[in-house]
Write an enzyme that holds these catalytic residues in place. Structure first.
Site, short mmCIF file in Angstrom:
data_model
loop_
_atom_site.label_atom_id
_atom_site.label_comp_id
_atom_site.label_asym_id
_atom_site.label_seq_id
_atom_site.Cartn_x
_atom_site.Cartn_y
_atom_site.Cartn_z
N CYS A 86 10.78 2.25 -0.12
CA CYS A 86 10.40 0.95 0.86
C CYS A 86 10.37 -0.16 0.11
CB CYS A 86 8.93 1.37 1.21
SG CYS A 86 8.55 2.89 2.00
N HIS A 135 3.36 -6.27 1.53
CA HIS A 135 3.58 -5.02 1.79
C HIS A 135 2.91 -4.52 2.99
CE1 HIS A 135 6.21 -1.38 1.07
NE2 HIS A 135 5.03 -0.68 0.94
N HIS A 188 7.13 -0.15 10.09
CA HIS A 188 7.54 -0.14 8.50
C HIS A 188 8.97 0.29 8.66
CE1 HIS A 188 7.91 0.42 4.54
NE2 HIS A 188 6.76 1.24 4.16
#
Length: 615
Positions: free
Chosen positions: A152, A281, A314
């Protein structure tokens, strides 16, 4: 080094919000945060309980969804650039979490059913296939090329590499960003880890229970500010990367890696102004949000925070660049974007969230990213002004040591060396064991203290293809809701580097790369860039290949002969005087379909330069 700010001269994006500028929706002044999450048929039909997804709709007709998304982004960014770029040296740095995983699912299904594997089925099934296809479709032959596979945080690191290539004066224009599509493999894995939520995400709220997956592709074209057309409204001035060195999936509870990465990026930028806005994040998972809130407080006090994942999902390997573009828009338009706000907020994850978008000048913005393997990375955006970046000189890079490891790892010996029970080593996948064994041999050669604090870059020929097949076989046999969650983290090609960072305290930049069969050489190039640019005094380079059944089937179906063997090689690079690196280093092999692959290629290059090494 040309220590100039970089500017975005073109962009291309496709997200659940749409295409182009519409893909990066932050809401007009006075509006609440827009969202684009919906129930997903793929998740529903597989029987998954987490059925919300932020789906993007590609315009490209390519049959592989990830490739289609990336193709869209390339088409947009190239259309916005001059067709005649005047001989500018081009770089391409792209990040992904799963690459061609949707095509890999078809490859695994065919093998599971005992069907023949033709090149048309195997070729798209790798991490690098979507990028390779797009380079060919758009007739691009970059001088520098890297695909970061750091889960990620992938596109955040890719953009950091782009900034370094401009500074090191090896490129004049870099297209950087990331992409990912959501398929059954990925959705089942995150649900098995209990990281996803059945309801819209609630970042930093007391009752938060996970994220929602999304898909996207986004690219930015970067140039040095002095080379770019006039009128740039935002500068990219800082990059930093680190490793938590704590756990493969759980964060350092105090946000240690994020703090190190953020401080490195701010120092790189020479920031004097307070940080007004942090692009978090923000996964809305219990431990991550708490750790990140502590990191933000340590880095910036109490700035506004924008957890964009709660709005469009995400987007994994694309998350860093998508969120950076939202931050870029906030600075360019002079606003603080609205966030998804859920009450009550967790006092252990307390941050400042705006309920509606407000007009407010933002002089400095910080982007934070984190990922499997303990990867952390940060980027800094600033309003244009007097350049304050501290001067740096490019440093010479030398090879301090080289070790090789054969294909069969003595797990008992490795456990004894690391001082851990054998079952802990047995739980690590074969590729991770090879990576650990190589770093352990390097530590034995130079001493553990010589590695402590270094960074690590891992590269492979076919990355985690065999690990991924083992994970997917259980899914096919047992169903999507009965996968083994312990297997899923190892499907990230960055897992081996993450294990090494934990055991050997490698808290510098930590990630993996996969631009093709010469991934081992790519790791050497990228690590050398980071040492030369001052991101780390020492970097460990590991090329490892496990060569299991899936890899052998892929190679057997490959149309070109490839020199391949399981095993590993590890190098220690340093800015101290050492044996010289091969020259020219950049793109040591540009043909990813022929020649030696993975660790074999790296051994041959080192052996050619230093005959006593690499054998």
């Amino acid at each position: 080094m040309r220590r100039e700010p970089a500017v975005v001269v073109a962009m291309g994006a496709v997200t659940a919000f749409g295409h182009g500028e519409e893909a990066i929706a932050i809401g007009a002044v006075g509006e609440a945060a827009p969202t684009a999450l919906s129930l997903d048929e793929t998740a529903r039909d597989a029987g998954l309980t987490r059925q919300l997804v932020g789906r993007a709709v590609p315009r490209s007709s390519h049959p592989d969804r990830a490739t289609a998304l990336l193709d869209d982004a390339f088409a947009q960014v190239l259309a916005a650039l001059p067709s005649d770029r005047g001989g500018a040296r081009l770089g391409v740095a792209v990040g992904t979490s799963s690459g061609g995983m949707l095509s890999a699912e078809a490859f695994f299904r065919a093998r599971h059913e005992g069907l023949p594997v033709a090149p048309s089925l195997s070729e798209p099934a790798t991490y690098f296939a979507p990028l390779a296809t797009c380079l060919e479709r758009h007739h691009l032959d970059p001088r520098r090329l890297s695909q970061v596979v750091a889960a990620c945080a992938s596109s955040t690191i890719a953009i950091g590499l782009a900034l370094r290539w401009l500074e090191l004066d090896v490129c004049d224009l870099v297209i950087a960003g990331g992409y990912d599509a959501v398929g059954l493999f990925v959705a089942a894995g995150f649900e098995g880890l209990r990281a996803t939520s059945p309801s819209p995400p609630r970042p930093f709220a007391r009752d938060r229970d996970g994220m929602v997956l999304g898909e996207a592709a986004a690219l930015v074209a970067l140039q040095r500010a002095t080379d770019a057309p006039p009128g740039a409204r935002v500068w990219l001035t800082g990059f930093g990367a680190s490793a938590d060195a704590t756990h493969i999936t759980a964060p350092d509870r105090d946000g240690g890696g994020l703090v190190r990465a953020g401080r490195a990026a701010l120092a790189d930028a020479g920031v004097a102004d307070p940080i007004a806005l942090v692009s978090a994040h923000g996964t809305a998972t219990p431990y991550n949000d708490s750790a990140e809130a502590r990191a933000i407080a340590a880095l910036a006090g109490r700035p506004h925070v924008h957890p964009y994942k709660a709005q469009l999902g995400h987007t994994l390997g694309a998350a860093g660049v998508v969120e950076l573009l939202a931050l870029h828009r906030a600075l360019a338009e002079g606003c603080v974007p609205a966030a998804v706000v859920s009450e009550p907020q967790d006092p252990d994850a307390s941050v400042r969230l705006a309920r509606t978008t407000s007009a407010e000048e933002v002089p400095v913005g910080l982007k934070l990213s984190a990922a499997f393997g303990g990867v952390t990375a940060a980027l800094v955006l600033q309003q244009p002004g007097e350049a304050a970046r501290p001067p740096r000189e490019a440093r010479p890079v030398g090879v301090m040591a080289v070790v090789t490891v054969e294909a069969t790892v003595d797990r008992e010996a490795l456990a004894a060396t690391l001082g851990v029970p054998l079952d802990r080593i047995a739980r690590i996948d074969p590729l991770g064991q090879l990576t650990l064994a190589a770093v352990a041999a390097l530590a034995d050669a130079v001493g553990r203290d010589a590695l402590r604090g270094a960074g690590i870059v891992a590269g492979h020929a076919l990355a985690t293809l065999d690990t991924n097949e083992r994970f997917f076989e259980r899914l096919l046999d047992k169903g999507a809701r009965r996968i083994d969650p312990r297997q899923f983290p190892a499907t990230s090609p960055n897992a081996g580097a993450g294990h090494a960072s934990i055991f050997f305290d490698l808290v510098g930049p930590c990630f993996a790369v996969a631009r093709g069969l010469d991934g081992g050489l790519e790791a050497l190039e990228v690590a050398a860039d980071l040492v030369a640019a001052g991101d780390a005094d020492r970097m460990v380079v590991v090329a490892a290949d496990d060569g299991g059944p899936a890899a052998q089937a892929w190679l057997a179906a490959h149309p070109a002969p490839v020199a391949f063997a399981p095993g590993a090689v590890a190098l220690l690079l340093g800015c101290e005087e050492g044996r010289p690196l091969p020259q020219p280093l950049a793109n040591l092999t540009a043909d990813h379909a022929r020649g030696a692959a993975g660790q074999v290629a790296l051994r041959r290059v080192i052996a050619a330069c230093h005959p006593s090494e690499g054998q």
